[in-house]
Design a protein around this motif. Sequence first.
Motif, PDB file in Angstrom:
ATOM      1  N   THR A 138     -24.661  25.994  -4.173  1.00  0.00           N
ATOM      2  CA  THR A 138     -23.772  24.900  -3.751  1.00  0.00           C
ATOM      3  C   THR A 138     -24.169  24.335  -2.387  1.00  0.00           C
ATOM      4  N   GLN A 194     -24.414  14.036   2.491  1.00  0.00           N
ATOM      5  CA  GLN A 194     -23.277  14.284   1.600  1.00  0.00           C
ATOM      6  C   GLN A 194     -22.042  14.782   2.343  1.00  0.00           C
ATOM      7  N   GLY A 252     -20.525  11.273   4.037  1.00  0.00           N
ATOM      8  CA  GLY A 252     -20.888   9.989   3.459  1.00  0.00           C
ATOM      9  C   GLY A 252     -21.748   9.217   4.439  1.00  0.00           C
ATOM     10  N   MET A 312     -22.350   8.185  14.275  1.00  0.00           N
ATOM     11  CA  MET A 312     -21.064   8.452  13.620  1.00  0.00           C
ATOM     12  C   MET A 312     -19.989   8.784  14.663  1.00  0.00           C
ATOM     13  N   ASN A 328     -13.313  10.547  10.469  1.00  0.00           N
ATOM     14  CA  ASN A 328     -14.136  10.086   9.368  1.00  0.00           C
ATOM     15  C   ASN A 328     -13.265   9.097   8.590  1.00  0.00           C
ATOM     16  N   LEU A 339     -21.799  18.712  12.861  1.00  0.00           N
ATOM     17  CA  LEU A 339     -22.566  18.013  11.828  1.00  0.00           C
ATOM     18  C   LEU A 339     -23.518  17.009  12.469  1.00  0.00           C
ATOM     19  N   ARG A 354     -27.666  17.272  12.396  1.00  0.00           N
ATOM     20  CA  ARG A 354     -28.514  16.235  11.800  1.00  0.00           C
ATOM     21  C   ARG A 354     -29.530  15.677  12.791  1.00  0.00           C
ATOM     22  N   LYS A 413     -16.344  21.922   6.286  1.00  0.00           N
ATOM     23  CA  LYS A 413     -15.869  20.778   5.500  1.00  0.00           C
ATOM     24  C   LYS A 413     -14.762  21.216   4.542  1.00  0.00           C
ATOM     25  N   GLU A 448     -21.476   2.228  -3.755  1.00  0.00           N
ATOM     26  CA  GLU A 448     -22.476   2.761  -2.819  1.00  0.00           C
ATOM     27  C   GLU A 448     -22.143   4.156  -2.294  1.00  0.00           C
ATOM     28  N   ASP A 449     -20.996   4.694  -2.688  1.00  0.00           N
ATOM     29  CA  ASP A 449     -20.534   5.927  -2.054  1.00  0.00           C
ATOM     30  C   ASP A 449     -20.943   7.192  -2.784  1.00  0.00           C
ATOM     31  N   ALA A 480     -23.151   9.468  -2.230  1.00  0.00           N
ATOM     32  CA  ALA A 480     -23.315  10.651  -1.389  1.00  0.00           C
ATOM     33  C   ALA A 480     -21.945  11.201  -0.989  1.00  0.00           C
ATOM     34  N   PHE A 481     -21.051  10.332  -0.588  1.00  0.00           N
ATOM     35  CA  PHE A 481     -19.716  10.766  -0.181  1.00  0.00           C
ATOM     36  C   PHE A 481     -19.008  11.496  -1.322  1.00  0.00           C
ATOM     37  N   SER A 512     -20.259  12.804  -4.116  1.00  0.00           N
ATOM     38  CA  SER A 512     -20.915  14.036  -4.566  1.00  0.00           C
ATOM     39  C   SER A 512     -20.701  15.150  -3.535  1.00  0.00           C
ATOM     40  N   GLY A 513     -20.573  14.781  -2.251  1.00  0.00           N
ATOM     41  CA  GLY A 513     -20.228  15.776  -1.228  1.00  0.00           C
ATOM     42  C   GLY A 513     -18.847  16.358  -1.472  1.00  0.00           C
ATOM     43  N   ALA A 551     -19.113  18.792  -4.290  1.00  0.00           N
ATOM     44  CA  ALA A 551     -19.760  20.028  -3.835  1.00  0.00           C
ATOM     45  C   ALA A 551     -18.788  20.883  -3.028  1.00  0.00           C
TER      46      ALA A 551
END
Lengths: 598, 598
Positions: A586, A594, A597, B1, B6, B316, B320, B354, B550-551, B553-554, B556-557, B560
């Motif tokens: 996972t 991810q 976003g 960010m 968020n 985060l 990154r 998260k 377009e989201d 990634a968001f 699918s995060g 997950a």
Amino acid sequence: MSTIVNRRDLDFMMYEVLDLEGLLKTERYGDYDREAVDAILDLSQELGEDVFQPFAAKLDANEPIFVDGGVESIPEVGEALAAYKEAGLFGTAYDYENGGMQLPWLVHQALNGILTCANGPVVSYAFLTQGAANMLAACGSEELKAKFLPKMVSGDWYGTMCLSEPQAGSSLADIRTKAEPVGDGTYKITGTKMWISGGAQDLSENIVEMVLAKIPGSPAGVKGISLFLVPKVRVNDDGSLGEDNNIALAGLNHKMGNRGTTNCLLNFGESGDTLGYLVGGENQGLANMFHMMNEARIGVGMGAMIAGLGGYLYSLDYARNRPQGRHLHNKDPETPQVMISEHADVKRMLMAQKAYVEGAQLLIMYAAELIDKQKVASDPEEVKRIALLLEILTPICKSWPSEFCLEANKLAIQVLGGYGYTREYPVERYYRDNRLNHIHEGTWAIHGIDILGRKVRMADGAALKILNAEIQATIAAADGHAEFAAYCAQLNTALAQIDETIAAVGSSPDPALGLANATVFLDAVGHVVIAWLWLKQAIAAQAGLANGGEDTAFYSGKLAACQFFFRYEVPKVNTDLELVASLDSTCYDLTADQFVGS
Amino acid sequence: MSTIVNRRDLDFMMYEVLDLEGLLKTERYGDYDREAVDAILDLSQELGEDVFQPFAAKLDANEPIFVDGGVESIPEVGEALAAYKEAGLFGTAYDYENGGMQLPWLVHQALNGILTCANGPVVSYAFLTQGAANMLAACGSEELKAKFLPKMVSGDWYGTMCLSEPQAGSSLADIRTKAEPVGDGTYKITGTKMWISGGAQDLSENIVEMVLAKIPGSPAGVKGISLFLVPKVRVNDDGSLGEDNNIALAGLNHKMGNRGTTNCLLNFGESGDTLGYLVGGENQGLANMFHMMNEARIGVGMGAMIAGLGGYLYSLDYARNRPQGRHLHNKDPETPQVMISEHADVKRMLMAQKAYVEGAQLLIMYAAELIDKQKVASDPEEVKRIALLLEILTPICKSWPSEFCLEANKLAIQVLGGYGYTREYPVERYYRDNRLNHIHEGTWAIHGIDILGRKVRMADGAALKILNAEIQATIAAADGHAEFAAYCAQLNTALAQIDETIAAVGSSPDPALGLANATVFLDAVGHVVIAWLWLKQAIAAQAGLANGGEDTAFYSGKLAACQFFFRYEVPKVNTDLELVASLDSTCYDLTADQFVGS
């Protein structure tokens, strides 16, 4: 009660669970007997309570400051270290041949543990010095040892270890500090080192910095790292102090806790030449540093355990003396309040602290006894066996107390309620101090990968087999005690599950995925080791009870803590190991975008 | 960010998981639409990033100090609160009839959450004022409201709650503060109150202290507690400020974190008369205080969640952008380092954060939506149903984030390594701030007893049944999504085990033993609730993915994170509930002398 040591428990572990008595009968440690050990621990406790503990809160509130390119600490730090030196305690860690007292490591750790509990940041200076000096003793040339070791053993000069750089923390392969041969056997050191505890201070005449650096032309990565002894002040051939060696203090780090120990950014060779001496062979730096690192790692675990102990003892003392509320079944507000140690959840929080802290304490003392046993062993096979056992236990010694004794600190605050959250009480300080331990000397993740990726497989799984054999010996010793049968069964189940988990990880088509949950594995194996050590304590406590005497409460408390660990904690192992064995991907599959976003 | 909010996730929760759109269509909230909400959140974010966040570290390092019997805060605190007032944000929590903006509580919380993440200790002053004012609005006489409420709604005067005393923290039955009727409707207040956040400050023209005290002759214990409004400065009939009301600041508490909010020891009626006004009926103080307490408890949970969020977003962002080390399979030190967000264990620590933080965030927002739904509901049965659901969720809202978002803060530090341990980075500050939340507004233990001893049984188990029905509705909504089948099965198993555990506890011959592991139960039920809320998020994310856009990634995060919670966290529930159901008495049976021996 003392809030920096439980002497009864120390004696229990040294003489009833472990075999210090046996060590004291060996040639190496034969100059000491139990009475001498008692006297040393008395001295340490007295020094701790009278000199170290009284200014611990003041030191936390008045961390060392940067003044004119140097550091100023409050005067009590220097006074306490002078008293430590005066008492001869700098020398406890060294062999006679190096001018030390040649105490068993077990005793050395016990006495320093008492002082660490009283005022950890002060003891750090001694701890770092002892680590650096032991490495020098192990790897340095006779000439280098002659020049530097006596002053370190005496506590006139302190030592440090300089590994990290701003761009290279966990990744030592990427260090950039350079060491260029001058031609006379010395090297010019240039570069920047970060996170150097004790790297600059106003406490000792000189500072011996042990520095990892790269000689130009050496291989890339960790294979090209060498180790250098770099004194703050150069030392003349007659041993007197010479010129300044141009190590500039570039800044102090302002930490959440452990504030009394300076933590520095150092620049080497910026304002003039910084000269260093090679310790050990060229490009052998990492291996040589590990002479110090393994000791340091167990030492970090000890520090974590001791911070937990400080919180536990203080919160216990508080709970036994703080009236608040009544028993649940008593609804009459006119009756007197009871001590909070009577409330079920306070008992649970005290018991969890006891189970974590005293479990970790035996782990650290067991490791110390192994170090001693290794030194007195004559059979090379036995030396090798102990070395392997220490190898597999080191990541656990470092990490398990860092995780679970921090949890104990969290609970100590909770026992005190609002008071625990204020700086007027020491429990929040222990919590802040302890948070460091999962980070330095290898992070949690690094130790996870170390144990699951390397240690369980090393020498064809021999280290793990030796650990298993030790645990089986305890299970055998528990045989015949019906009350321990369930614990033995739990241990056997867990051991089998550890083997299955390692096999599952080994069969992962992607080895990196196999290691993705290595920290979870590390915690789980740590739990099994601590459970085993609780069984050891329970067996000794049972024997103590059978012998009669006045310690019924103490021994029954040990049995209860063992029961707590097996009922409240060991069941978690199964869940954790199942997760590791499932090769769950996972987290591994996640991409950085991810999380929140785009 | 942004590291304080968020917004994508806030929108997801408000509009895709919850139904803010529906609330905005009701008469009560009909003056607002999504555009208006966006504008308010924009304003909050701007204020947070431009005014609140820049001095958060400075405020932590420069806590308010005691000067000449009063308090001095750094000027930025007053400036930020003036900007908050200027923006009209003091009024977001109140109904039109009280001069407020009548925003949905959901939006009120979201906008204050952003500011809390930026600089929590500053927002505390507004939070305490809003709580006190809402209690006054609910329980005070028209005369009292007319005199005090408008100035609180406008943000000219701040409010506090004064419950604890030095000898009476959790045990309110033992408070000693006295309120003697003067004869003119006022009362003379004498006594000492402890842990009063905002109890003294240099920020508002007046302070309205809501004080629990006992009228002589009232029943012993909690049944004899009344609630009083006690202004720092007396207020004349024309609303102007009169004489000082003799509330003496006896001292400031020096906390581990949350340092920017003053926390005081106050003496009432020491140097002269302190006059107070009864709020609500005599001896109804505790019930009236609970108007404020339940709101405050959810607010504490929100603060805990937001501290977790601050650490999560910061770590985060750091992960990154921080290069360190290489992938495990890459042994070539000459290749570039990768960002640490590429390392499996860093991913795990980010994912755990998260899962904890966004799980807790939906819990708090769900509770806020319930408060709004209760206000717009016309059917009394529905109002009652929501009230019961809020009752059973309140201890979870308070405690679960206090435990697990603190864990998130611990992990945020770990992600940053040594940097995370320094005060140059905000993650250690969030960790220190957050540690308070398990203590104030009812400790962890109190909420454990509340849920297991009272809430699961209240109204014949109706509250629990309503919660179950809500969870079943989500399970039904997941039907047809094969990928959620395993989660639904896990939830059903856990719900059945909760019922069995409650039955086992109910059958304990000693009810106090049944409650001895109540905190373990509280955490476990909290896990089930958070798992359910993750399933809710997963269903919404699945719908979002199905809608394209377009989201990816968001969404699918989110899927997950749901998977993470069900695979890494939910399995722990079984172990915990088994323990509770076993009525284990290991800790309960302990006596105080068994911990360390005599």
